[in-house]
Design a protein around this motif. Structure first.
Motif, PDB file in Angstrom:
ATOM      1  N   TYR A 317       6.674   3.715   6.803  1.00  0.00           N
ATOM      2  CA  TYR A 317       6.992   2.857   5.666  1.00  0.00           C
ATOM      3  C   TYR A 317       5.704   2.456   4.947  1.00  0.00           C
ATOM      4  N   THR A 318       5.764   2.515   3.615  1.00  0.00           N
ATOM      5  CA  THR A 318       4.580   2.215   2.804  1.00  0.00           C
ATOM      6  C   THR A 318       4.996   1.433   1.562  1.00  0.00           C
ATOM      7  N   ASN A 319       4.191   0.464   1.194  1.00  0.00           N
ATOM      8  CA  ASN A 319       4.333  -0.138  -0.133  1.00  0.00           C
ATOM      9  C   ASN A 319       2.949  -0.504  -0.664  1.00  0.00           C
ATOM     10  N   THR A 320       2.868  -0.705  -1.983  1.00  0.00           N
ATOM     11  CA  THR A 320       1.579  -0.971  -2.622  1.00  0.00           C
ATOM     12  C   THR A 320       1.668  -2.221  -3.484  1.00  0.00           C
ATOM     13  N   TRP A 321       0.508  -2.876  -3.649  1.00  0.00           N
ATOM     14  CA  TRP A 321       0.421  -4.162  -4.332  1.00  0.00           C
ATOM     15  C   TRP A 321      -0.790  -4.174  -5.255  1.00  0.00           C
ATOM     16  N   ARG A 322      -0.687  -4.973  -6.333  1.00  0.00           N
ATOM     17  CA  ARG A 322      -1.833  -5.159  -7.233  1.00  0.00           C
ATOM     18  C   ARG A 322      -1.908  -6.607  -7.696  1.00  0.00           C
ATOM     19  N   LEU A 323      -3.104  -7.025  -8.020  1.00  0.00           N
ATOM     20  CA  LEU A 323      -3.321  -8.346  -8.591  1.00  0.00           C
ATOM     21  C   LEU A 323      -2.885  -8.351 -10.053  1.00  0.00           C
ATOM     22  N   HIS A 324      -2.394  -9.527 -10.521  1.00  0.00           N
ATOM     23  CA  HIS A 324      -1.978  -9.674 -11.908  1.00  0.00           C
ATOM     24  C   HIS A 324      -2.484 -11.010 -12.459  1.00  0.00           C
ATOM     25  N   THR A 325      -2.877 -11.001 -13.735  1.00  0.00           N
ATOM     26  CA  THR A 325      -3.288 -12.232 -14.411  1.00  0.00           C
ATOM     27  C   THR A 325      -2.064 -13.088 -14.709  1.00  0.00           C
ATOM     28  N   PRO A 326      -2.260 -14.349 -15.135  1.00  0.00           N
ATOM     29  CA  PRO A 326      -1.104 -15.179 -15.508  1.00  0.00           C
ATOM     30  C   PRO A 326      -0.270 -14.567 -16.631  1.00  0.00           C
ATOM     31  N   ASP A 327      -0.875 -13.684 -17.437  1.00  0.00           N
ATOM     32  CA  ASP A 327      -0.146 -13.024 -18.518  1.00  0.00           C
ATOM     33  C   ASP A 327       0.545 -11.749 -18.059  1.00  0.00           C
ATOM     34  N   GLY A 328       0.462 -11.436 -16.753  1.00  0.00           N
ATOM     35  CA  GLY A 328       1.142 -10.260 -16.236  1.00  0.00           C
ATOM     36  C   GLY A 328       0.365  -8.973 -16.341  1.00  0.00           C
ATOM     37  N   VAL A 329      -0.938  -9.038 -16.630  1.00  0.00           N
ATOM     38  CA  VAL A 329      -1.758  -7.830 -16.751  1.00  0.00           C
ATOM     39  C   VAL A 329      -2.291  -7.445 -15.372  1.00  0.00           C
ATOM     40  N   PRO A 330      -2.012  -6.212 -14.896  1.00  0.00           N
ATOM     41  CA  PRO A 330      -2.520  -5.800 -13.584  1.00  0.00           C
ATOM     42  C   PRO A 330      -4.012  -5.500 -13.635  1.00  0.00           C
ATOM     43  N   PHE A 331      -4.706  -5.730 -12.524  1.00  0.00           N
ATOM     44  CA  PHE A 331      -6.134  -5.422 -12.448  1.00  0.00           C
ATOM     45  C   PHE A 331      -6.518  -5.242 -10.987  1.00  0.00           C
ATOM     46  N   GLY A 332      -7.705  -4.733 -10.777  1.00  0.00           N
ATOM     47  CA  GLY A 332      -8.236  -4.608  -9.422  1.00  0.00           C
ATOM     48  C   GLY A 332      -7.662  -3.432  -8.661  1.00  0.00           C
ATOM     49  N   PRO A 333      -7.932  -3.371  -7.369  1.00  0.00           N
ATOM     50  CA  PRO A 333      -7.563  -2.218  -6.556  1.00  0.00           C
ATOM     51  C   PRO A 333      -6.076  -2.195  -6.217  1.00  0.00           C
ATOM     52  N   THR A 334      -5.595  -1.020  -5.844  1.00  0.00           N
ATOM     53  CA  THR A 334      -4.251  -0.888  -5.288  1.00  0.00           C
ATOM     54  C   THR A 334      -4.336  -1.138  -3.786  1.00  0.00           C
ATOM     55  N   LEU A 335      -3.580  -2.103  -3.307  1.00  0.00           N
ATOM     56  CA  LEU A 335      -3.607  -2.493  -1.899  1.00  0.00           C
ATOM     57  C   LEU A 335      -2.373  -1.924  -1.215  1.00  0.00           C
ATOM     58  N   THR A 336      -2.584  -1.270  -0.089  1.00  0.00           N
ATOM     59  CA  THR A 336      -1.506  -0.522   0.552  1.00  0.00           C
ATOM     60  C   THR A 336      -1.214  -1.040   1.955  1.00  0.00           C
ATOM     61  N   LEU A 337       0.076  -1.179   2.257  1.00  0.00           N
ATOM     62  CA  LEU A 337       0.543  -1.415   3.626  1.00  0.00           C
ATOM     63  C   LEU A 337       1.207  -0.125   4.108  1.00  0.00           C
ATOM     64  N   SER A 338       0.776   0.383   5.246  1.00  0.00           N
ATOM     65  CA  SER A 338       1.364   1.599   5.810  1.00  0.00           C
ATOM     66  C   SER A 338       1.559   1.389   7.304  1.00  0.00           C
TER      67      SER A 338
END
Length: 445
Positions: A317-338
């Motif tokens: 099982y895998t999913n990925t996450w990203r940081l977002h600004t208060p305006d909903g703009v994604p930034f930074g690295p893709t963080l993965t749980l595996s």
């Protein structure tokens, strides 16, 4: 302000400086605000470099000890027949004081404002700088920091005012945790007219009471095209480490697990209210779709934690996450749980608590070294806690047995505890160790 409170606030300011929440100039301004006057009329101020006390009786600043002077202060003399010249001197002094008070009162009344009060919350604007030029019609990000040594519980919202008009209001009450002493805030404004504009950031209580504010002046100008406009802050992040759950770790079906990624704020925006870690791909695995990001100054690191539950069926099982600004703009690295889910996987249990915690003074009395015995074989890392700070002051990797704390001040006593943790939870933290640093050396020696 009394001397114990001033010393406590100095320790908190030093910790904020060490974490990068304050730069050196902001730190010294806040320390200067700790000055107070005792019952004998003497002004006292702390040295921002070594924490020693200085006094001023009207001529100059010189080293002193407020506790010793308070103990040695004579009782007021009891006189029933003061001499005539003393009465005249007292009368002249009283008239001068009343005249001075009248001048200040007229100034306050003429300006239509009340006498200034000591702010409960210290507000500082990190970006843009005072006097900066910003282009008309382009969004300006105002990055500020709230600091309150006694906690930010009373703050309900933060207003951004431009030339007296509120242009952005950010509710923060629900984002402040009990005992939290600092909070980065990001607000935005689009200048519509050229010219000088006063920008004010104000912390408000629920009843509209101002708890503290600060102001800068910005110069709004037409963009000439020859000189690049000063940019607003840029959000960014960099992956540092998988603190818990290395990729491919096996868990039993239904196991609860805490994933922690360590990420550095590599941008110029402070991560504050409204910044979130959001799942962008993969199954939820029992977690919320979005998680609030802890307040993190530019250049500092944050531990981003999400609690999951392993599915009941075996598999990968895998999913990925990203940081977002208060305006909903994604930034930074893709963080993965595996993870792997296996019926035969060994049950994951919290680690045993470290023992033998010892705190000793080191580095010529400017730091404290902690050592302990690692009794567990399944920790992912250790967290170090100090009683005067709510959050952990250090994250130490697996199998470590030593940590050095340099955010300390001479003459103070500190109590520490160390916790081992992994994806299944944290160990107990009942064992503590206390140590006192040597007294401060008087200035000039």
């Amino acid at each position: 302000m009394d001397l114990e409170r001033a010393e406590r606030q100095l320790r908190q300011l030093r910790a904020a400086l060490a974490r990068g929440d304050l730069d050196d100039a902001e730190y010294r301004v806040h320390v200067a605000k700790l000055m107070f006057r005792d019952s004998q009329g003497t002004f006292w101020m702390l040295d921002p470099d070594d924490g020693t006390w200085f006094r001023n009786r009207g001529n100059a600043w010189e080293p002193g000890d407020p506790r010793a002077e308070a103990a040695a202060a004579p009782a007021p003399p009891r006189t029933t027949r003061p001499r005539r010249w003393r009465l005249v001197a007292l009368g002249v002094a009283l008239i001068a004081l009343l005249a001075l008070a009248a001048v200040f009162a007229l100034q306050w009344w003429a300006g239509g404002v009340a006498p200034p009060a000591t702010p409960i919350v210290q507000v500082s604007i990190a970006s843009p700088g005072d006097g900066s030029r910003v282009p008309v019609g382009r969004e300006v990000a105002v990055e500020s920091m709230l600091n309150a040594p006694e906690g930010l519980d009373s703050v309900d919202r933060v207003e951004l005012l431009v030339s007296g008009q509120a242009v952005d209001t950010l509710p923060v009450g629900s984002s402040v945790q009990p005992g939290q002493t600092s909070l980065p805030v990001s607000q935005h404004w689009i200048p519509a007219n050229v010219g000088e504009q006063q920008v004010v950031v104000r912390a408000l209580a629920a009843g509209d009471e101002s708890l503290g504010e600060t102001a800068i002046t910005l110069i709004v100008a037409e963009s000439s095209g020859e000189e690049p406009a000063e940019p607003a802050c840029s959000p960014d992040g960099a992956f540092v480490a998988d603190v818990t759950i290395a990729p491919g770790t096996a868990f039993q079906p239904g196991a609860e697990l805490d994933k922690v990624w360590q990420v550095r704020n590599s941008g110029t925006c402070a991560w504050g209210v409204g910044y979130q870690l959001i799942r962008v791909e993969g199954e939820a695995l029992g977690a919320e779709d979005r998680v609030s990001v802890p307040p993190t100054a530019a250049g500092a690191t944050a531990d981003l934690a999400v609690t999951f539950q392993a599915p009941s069926d075996a598999g990968t099982y895998t999913n990925t996450w990203r940081l977002h600004t208060p305006d909903g703009v994604p930034f930074g690295p893709t963080l993965t749980l595996s993870i792997e889910v296996e019926a035969e996987a060994e049950a994951n249990l919290p680690p045993e608590a470290p023992t033998g915690l010892q705190a000793t003074v080191t580095e010529d009395g400017t730091a404290i070294q902690l050592t302990w015995q690692d009794r567990s074989a399944n920790e992912d890392a250790f967290r170090v806690y100090r009683d005067d700070t709510e959050a952990s002051i250090g994250l130490v990797p697996v199998n470590a047995r030593l940590f050095v704390d340099r955010t300390v001040a001479c003459g103070h006593t500190y109590r520490y505890r160390v916790v081992a943790f992994n994806a299944a939870g944290a160990s107990s933290s009942e064992e503590t160790s206390e140590v006192t640093l040597p007294p401060c050396t008087p200035a000039g020696r």
